[in-house]
Design an enzyme around this catalytic site. Structure first.
Site, PDB file in Angstrom:
ATOM      1  N   ASP A 215       0.917  -1.170   0.089  1.00 20.45           N
ATOM      2  CA  ASP A 215      -0.032  -0.016   0.063  1.00 20.45           C
ATOM      3  C   ASP A 215       0.907   1.131   0.156  1.00 20.45           C
ATOM      4  O   ASP A 215       1.959   1.164   0.530  1.00 20.45           O
ATOM      5  CB  ASP A 215      -0.910  -0.042   1.295  1.00 20.45           C
ATOM      6  CG  ASP A 215      -1.990   1.023   1.304  1.00 20.45           C
ATOM      7  OD1 ASP A 215      -2.767   0.867   0.560  1.00 20.45           O
ATOM      8  OD2 ASP A 215      -1.936   1.822   2.251  1.00 20.45           O
TER       9      ASP A 215
ATOM     10  N   GLU B  54      14.644 -14.031   1.738  1.00 18.54           N
ATOM     11  CA  GLU B  54      15.148 -14.973   2.868  1.00 18.54           C
ATOM     12  C   GLU B  54      14.069 -15.945   3.263  1.00 18.54           C
ATOM     13  O   GLU B  54      14.240 -16.839   3.757  1.00 18.54           O
ATOM     14  CB  GLU B  54      15.399 -14.201   4.114  1.00 18.54           C
ATOM     15  CG  GLU B  54      16.747 -13.326   4.304  1.00 18.54           C
ATOM     16  CD  GLU B  54      16.515 -12.358   5.288  1.00 18.54           C
ATOM     17  OE1 GLU B  54      17.473 -11.353   5.322  1.00 18.54           O
ATOM     18  OE2 GLU B  54      15.900 -12.583   6.203  1.00 18.54           O
TER      19      GLU B  54
HETATM   20  C1  NOJ Z   1      -4.372   2.942  -1.072  1.00 20.09           C
HETATM   21  C2  NOJ Z   1      -5.475   1.945  -0.769  1.00 20.09           C
HETATM   22  O1  NOJ Z   1      -5.792   1.219  -2.171  1.00 20.09           O
HETATM   23  C3  NOJ Z   1      -6.673   2.882  -0.525  1.00 20.09           C
HETATM   24  O2  NOJ Z   1      -8.017   2.091  -0.609  1.00 20.09           O
HETATM   25  C4  NOJ Z   1      -6.548   3.273   0.927  1.00 20.09           C
HETATM   26  O3  NOJ Z   1      -7.516   4.075   1.113  1.00 20.09           O
HETATM   27  C5  NOJ Z   1      -5.160   4.261   0.750  1.00 20.09           C
HETATM   28  N1  NOJ Z   1      -4.232   3.407   0.176  1.00 20.09           N
HETATM   29  C6  NOJ Z   1      -4.768   4.303   2.347  1.00 20.09           C
HETATM   30  O4  NOJ Z   1      -4.170   3.156   2.697  1.00 20.09           O
END
Ligand code: NOJ
Length: 548
Positions: free
Chosen positions: A206, A262
């Site tokens: 993310d 790893e």
């Molecule tokens: C990107 C994610 O895909 C989204 O859904 C989220 O709200 C934000 N990052 C924050 O984590």
């Protein structure tokens, strides 16, 4: 077929867990629901699923605000459910990629609870805490810099108890972790090790671009020429020079890669969410020795200007930017974007799928796109997305509605007695898995046939990508390995068209449906002219060329 790591030949399917299948009957999808649909996913022919966050969370951002990285939220099941899902997915020949959320935690995570408890707490520096700007009064504009939250408003929140501000690139319930603190790095690597040890096949990372910020937290400059984009107007008025993508980012992902390498057995994958338009910056995430993430997501065609010349140029640029030996990645839709069938137009849903699955690289299919699902309008009183509540109109709910399995109650997503967390939308003729499975002309049958073909076709899996000159309105390219070449031709418009091909050939698949036009010959025109493939409006074809 060239021998490659599994993920280079794989098609990934994004399961937005809340919306895929609700086995518990509470209106929210869960891990057991996913497990029960593995037969479908195997039948469809995808190789890997990416599960959106199912960890313990207060759900301020629907799971992207984690309070316990190594446990399953009761809404989604238990760790035992996850183990069963992993084992069963593997038995179905499907790998499992899980979401990894490094940039922030929930404000209720024990790390943050400790961190905010006092200025001298040992975990204080695990997050970004700063004094109000000198001269400001705590109640007024004392924010340490001008950074903004992607979900609207400033990125700093004052904590009255300790008189300092903390940073949150997203909601104030999602404080940013400080990856410049080695203890944070160690703790977050341990999270990865936990899931690797349980047998996951990789991570979707993310906002990978946010973990390295300017060490001095300087103000972002203002953009003299702001471009329209996905985010709020205020956010777009800044050049995000300091809150995202400090050059140290590469070293951070190299460190993470070592954790993956790893793992026993090795061969896990990392796919990083990087939205950079600048292709040089985007390509850095592969690492100088291809030793950082395996692939940054290729978002370059998302919500694109859907014209052949634009697409041809964009794909050419991305192909040129991918470093030697690295592997491309393509995405057209996900849980943060409108549905493809909505932004590209429902009549283009099939050519979009054909494009996604025939470009060189690893594609991700968003759940429901194999049916041509469209955005579902959400009445204001049913809005769930915190972004929608902060900045009306920006919300992502319409693309997160429940999967349409049947024409029955709740579209078969949840038992009839449940109220799905988002509306399932109007039943459309044929718009569910059950009906589309029976119809060889459906989008689902076409997608499945395409996935089957892709799996067995060396040119589609490994072939070099080259654009063909196809004139206005038609995007055409070839994929070639020694001894085999296929042409992919996509009519993006409402008029019938014809595309000149480098040689005669045989139709393998048409977007019109499984088996439709298959085997048809494309030959040299009777009077002069070269071989030309006729295309109906919005039709796409894969043609096996006689001359490799
Ligand atoms: C990107 C994610 O895909 C989204 O859904 C989220 O709200 C934000 N990052 C924050 O984590």
């Amino acid at each position: 077929m060239i021998e490659r790591p599994w993920w280079q030949h794989a098609v990934t399917y994004e399961v937005y867990v809340r919306s895929f299948a609700d086995a518990s009957g509470d209106g929210v999808g869960d891990l057991e629901g996913v497990r029960q649909r593995l037969d479908y996913l195997e039948w469809l022919g995808v190789d890997a699923i990416w599960l959106t966050p199912f960890y313990r969370s207060p759900m301020a951002d629907f799971g992207y605000d984690i309070v316990d990285h190594t446990d399953v939220d009761p809404l989604f099941g238990t760790l035992g459910d996850m183990d069963r899902l992993l084992a069963d997915a593997h038995a179905h020949g499907i790998r499992v990629i899980v979401d990894y959320v490094p940039n922030h935690t929930s404000d209720r995570h024990p790390w943050f609870v400790e961190s905010r408890s006092s200025r001298t707490n040992p975990k204080r520096d695990w997050y970004y805490w700063r004094d109000p700007r000198p001269g400001s009064s705590a109640a007024s504009d004392g924010r340490p810099n001008n950074w903004l939250s992607l979900f609207g408003g400033p990125a700093w929140e004052l904590d009255p108890a300790t008189g300092q501000y903390y940073l949150h690139t997203f909601l104030k319930e999602q404080p940013d972790l400080n990856w410049r603190n080695p203890e944070v790095v160690r703790a977050m690597h341990e999270v990865a090790r936990f899931w690797l040890g349980r047998g996951v096949d990789g991570f979707r990372i993310d906002v990978a671009a946010a973990v390295a910020k300017d060490p001095e937290l300087r103000d972002n400059p203002l953009d003299p020429d702001p471009k329209p984009g996905q985010f709020g107007a205020e956010w777009l008025r800044q050049v995000h020079a300091h809150d995202f993508e400090h050059p140290d980012i590469v070293a951070m992902w190299q460190g993470f890669r070592r954790v993956l390498d790893e793992a026993e057995p090795p061969a896990r994958v990392s796919i990083a969410e990087v939205a950079s338009d600048d292709l040089v910056r985007w390509a850095r995430y592969y690492g100088p020795q291809l030793d950082a993430v395996h692939m940054p997501f290729g978002f370059h065609l998302v919500r694109a200007d859907w014209h052949a010349a634009w697409l041809r140029a964009a794909i050419t640029r991305v192909e040129a930017a991918v470093p030697d030996g690295a592997w491309p990645n393509w995405v057209l839709g996900n849980h943060d974007q409108p549905r493809i069938a909505t932004w590209a137009g429902p009549e283009r849903a099939r050519v979009a799928m054909l494009l996604l699955l025939t470009l060189r690289g690893t594609p991700t299919v968003y759940y429901g796109d194999e049916l041509g699902m469209e955005n579902v309008p959400i009445p204001p009183d049913r809005a769930q997305d915190p972004w929608e509540l902060n900045e009306p109109g920006q919300g992502r709910d319409p693309a997160r509605t429940p999967m349409r399995w049947t024409a029955g109650p709740n579209a078969g997503f949840a038992p009839a007695t449940a109220e799905p967390w988002l509306p399932v939308g109007d039943a459309r003729a044929g718009g569910d898995v059950e009906a589309q499975r029976r119809d060889p002309g459906s989008m689902l049958s076409f997608t499945r046939a395409l996935l089957r073909l892709r799996r067995s076709d060396a040119a589609l899996l490994d072939g070099a990508w080259s654009p063909l000159d196809a004139g206005d309105g038609v995007l055409a390219f070839t994929r070639a390995v020694p001894g085999r070449r296929v042409a992919v031709v996509l009519n993006l418009g409402a008029d019938a068209a014809s595309v000149a091909l480098p040689s005669g050939g045989r139709v393998l698949l048409s977007t019109l449906g499984d088996g439709v036009r298959a085997g048809e010959r494309v030959t040299r025109a009777a009077r002069g002219g070269g071989p030309a493939a006729p295309l109906a409006a919005w039709e796409g074809l894969i043609v096996e060329l006689d001359e490799p």
